[in-house]
Scaffold this motif. Sequence first.
Motif, PDB file in Angstrom:
ATOM      1  N   ARG A  51      21.668   2.473  -5.195  1.00  0.00           N
ATOM      2  CA  ARG A  51      21.989   2.576  -6.519  1.00  0.00           C
ATOM      3  C   ARG A  51      20.852   1.949  -7.477  1.00  0.00           C
ATOM      4  O   ARG A  51      20.027   1.203  -6.857  1.00  0.00           O
ATOM      5  CB  ARG A  51      23.290   1.415  -6.508  1.00  0.00           C
ATOM      6  CG  ARG A  51      23.282   0.202  -6.304  1.00  0.00           C
ATOM      7  CD  ARG A  51      24.113  -0.784  -6.791  1.00  0.00           C
ATOM      8  NE  ARG A  51      24.179  -2.269  -5.904  1.00  0.00           N
ATOM      9  CZ  ARG A  51      23.141  -3.178  -6.268  1.00  0.00           C
ATOM     10  NH1 ARG A  51      22.168  -2.833  -7.330  1.00  0.00           N
ATOM     11  NH2 ARG A  51      23.166  -4.297  -5.652  1.00  0.00           N
ATOM     12  N   HIS A  52      20.993   1.789  -8.648  1.00  0.00           N
ATOM     13  CA  HIS A  52      20.190   1.436  -9.649  1.00  0.00           C
ATOM     14  C   HIS A  52      20.122  -0.317  -9.469  1.00  0.00           C
ATOM     15  O   HIS A  52      21.399  -0.796  -9.115  1.00  0.00           O
ATOM     16  CB  HIS A  52      20.408   1.700 -11.131  1.00  0.00           C
ATOM     17  CG  HIS A  52      19.986   3.220 -11.401  1.00  0.00           C
ATOM     18  ND1 HIS A  52      18.722   3.602 -11.209  1.00  0.00           N
ATOM     19  CD2 HIS A  52      20.599   4.291 -11.481  1.00  0.00           C
ATOM     20  CE1 HIS A  52      18.629   5.074 -11.744  1.00  0.00           C
ATOM     21  NE2 HIS A  52      20.182   5.216 -11.807  1.00  0.00           N
ATOM     22  N   LYS A  57      20.932  -3.869 -10.583  1.00  0.00           N
ATOM     23  CA  LYS A  57      21.766  -4.388 -11.393  1.00  0.00           C
ATOM     24  C   LYS A  57      20.950  -5.283 -12.757  1.00  0.00           C
ATOM     25  O   LYS A  57      19.832  -5.792 -12.199  1.00  0.00           O
ATOM     26  CB  LYS A  57      22.921  -5.269 -10.952  1.00  0.00           C
ATOM     27  CG  LYS A  57      23.859  -4.462  -9.877  1.00  0.00           C
ATOM     28  CD  LYS A  57      24.875  -5.341  -9.055  1.00  0.00           C
ATOM     29  CE  LYS A  57      25.914  -4.599  -8.599  1.00  0.00           C
ATOM     30  NZ  LYS A  57      26.728  -5.552  -7.723  1.00  0.00           N
ATOM     31  N   GLU A  96      10.780   1.567 -10.181  1.00  0.00           N
ATOM     32  CA  GLU A  96      11.675   2.378  -9.204  1.00  0.00           C
ATOM     33  C   GLU A  96      11.507   3.758  -8.999  1.00  0.00           C
ATOM     34  O   GLU A  96      11.040   4.471  -9.882  1.00  0.00           O
ATOM     35  CB  GLU A  96      12.983   2.311 -10.499  1.00  0.00           C
ATOM     36  CG  GLU A  96      14.038   3.366  -9.604  1.00  0.00           C
ATOM     37  CD  GLU A  96      15.399   3.402 -10.762  1.00  0.00           C
ATOM     38  OE1 GLU A  96      16.157   2.543 -10.807  1.00  0.00           O
ATOM     39  OE2 GLU A  96      15.303   4.519 -11.319  1.00  0.00           O
ATOM     40  N   SER A 130      12.874   7.468  -7.338  1.00  0.00           N
ATOM     41  CA  SER A 130      13.715   8.137  -6.742  1.00  0.00           C
ATOM     42  C   SER A 130      13.248   9.031  -5.469  1.00  0.00           C
ATOM     43  O   SER A 130      12.000   9.510  -5.601  1.00  0.00           O
ATOM     44  CB  SER A 130      14.435   9.348  -7.807  1.00  0.00           C
ATOM     45  OG  SER A 130      14.846   8.637  -8.736  1.00  0.00           O
ATOM     46  N   PHE A 188      16.925   5.483  -3.939  1.00  0.00           N
ATOM     47  CA  PHE A 188      15.863   4.871  -4.503  1.00  0.00           C
ATOM     48  C   PHE A 188      14.970   4.133  -3.765  1.00  0.00           C
ATOM     49  O   PHE A 188      15.714   3.484  -2.723  1.00  0.00           O
ATOM     50  CB  PHE A 188      16.019   4.026  -5.792  1.00  0.00           C
ATOM     51  CG  PHE A 188      17.021   4.709  -6.878  1.00  0.00           C
ATOM     52  CD1 PHE A 188      16.425   5.542  -7.676  1.00  0.00           C
ATOM     53  CD2 PHE A 188      18.384   4.558  -6.695  1.00  0.00           C
ATOM     54  CE1 PHE A 188      17.193   6.313  -8.726  1.00  0.00           C
ATOM     55  CE2 PHE A 188      19.291   5.165  -7.601  1.00  0.00           C
ATOM     56  CZ  PHE A 188      18.704   6.112  -8.540  1.00  0.00           C
ATOM     57  N   TYR A 222      12.586   0.587  -4.435  1.00  0.00           N
ATOM     58  CA  TYR A 222      11.914  -0.275  -5.488  1.00  0.00           C
ATOM     59  C   TYR A 222      10.639  -1.224  -4.954  1.00  0.00           C
ATOM     60  O   TYR A 222      10.729  -1.463  -3.839  1.00  0.00           O
ATOM     61  CB  TYR A 222      12.902  -1.462  -5.905  1.00  0.00           C
ATOM     62  CG  TYR A 222      13.975  -0.754  -6.917  1.00  0.00           C
ATOM     63  CD1 TYR A 222      13.917  -0.866  -8.352  1.00  0.00           C
ATOM     64  CD2 TYR A 222      14.831  -0.033  -6.308  1.00  0.00           C
ATOM     65  CE1 TYR A 222      14.892  -0.304  -9.010  1.00  0.00           C
ATOM     66  CE2 TYR A 222      16.028   0.426  -7.297  1.00  0.00           C
ATOM     67  CZ  TYR A 222      15.787   0.170  -8.576  1.00  0.00           C
ATOM     68  OH  TYR A 222      16.931   0.877  -9.482  1.00  0.00           O
TER      69      TYR A 222
END
Length: 322
Positions: free
Chosen positions: A103-104, A106, A122, A124, A272, A274
């Motif tokens: 998920r992205h 928060k 970030e 993908s 993703f 990071y």
Amino acid sequence: MLFMVMTLVFVAACGNGEKNTANDKNSGAGGNVSSGTNEEVAANLSGEIKVDGSSTVFPLTEAAAEEFGKENKDVRVSVGTSGTGGGFKQFCAGEIAISNASRHIKDEEAAKCKEAGIEFTELSVAYDGLSIVIHKDNDFIDHLTVEELNKIFSSESTAKTWADIRAGWPAEEIKMFSPGADSGTYDYFNEAILDKKGIRNDSAISFSEDDNTLVQGVAGNKFGIGYFGFAYYEENADKLKVVPVDGGSGAIEPTLDSIKDGSYAPLSRPLFIYVSKKELDRAEVKGFVKYYIENIGDMAKEVGYVPMPDEKYTEEAAKIEA
């Protein structure tokens, strides 16, 4: 004669120089890697790269790490599975270079990174379809609606047996298996299916950050149900059955095509990694991340995920150089 020999030596030396210069250039081309990229990242890299986070993204990163390691034997890439939230905790504390995420990030996690001076990029890497699974011998569930999934898993649910979910189903106790609260898969399921109301927490449900534990739980309970990434279902399709989900447009089963075109809704999602910008200054980290993005499109299908379009990988590769 001597002049001719000297000329040939000079030309050969120039040819080698051009080859090395070409290898130093960024090939940066989509999901299908060029030979120049492989030669570039193999150039005398060494060190250790720590990665942790999402168990869903783990197979992708593990595959990239294994292939990268074949060409860079002096680089050790360790990959953990503490869950997306657990990975971000370590990442924002400066303990790892790369965080796997389903998920992205928060807002509150990004704020902690900012407080700690951790800037990040970030990237993908692939698409996934969060898959609802049941025991292979379950012969009464042909599909589930989003509303029925909510009724099964929601913190507000009072359902005890399958008969409480749909008339005609057996009055057998529902046994649920779910990723834990640190999992990005849990967060995604909570948002897409449970309207952010949270999952139930009683004796009928078991939690684990390890998807393989969830597989074993569902496979060992005839009336069990669970959810996790598509790759883990495909790997265990001999002992599990995947459930088509009706998100309002009819029951759709997760497949490579339905995930890629988004028709498997609302459970198709991007994945993703990071990367700490400070860590990208390390040649081995930058080399690994470039290798990852430029090759993961080809590896994704092999480990049960859906690759992104080549142009998307080209966009992600450009971020590494920004």
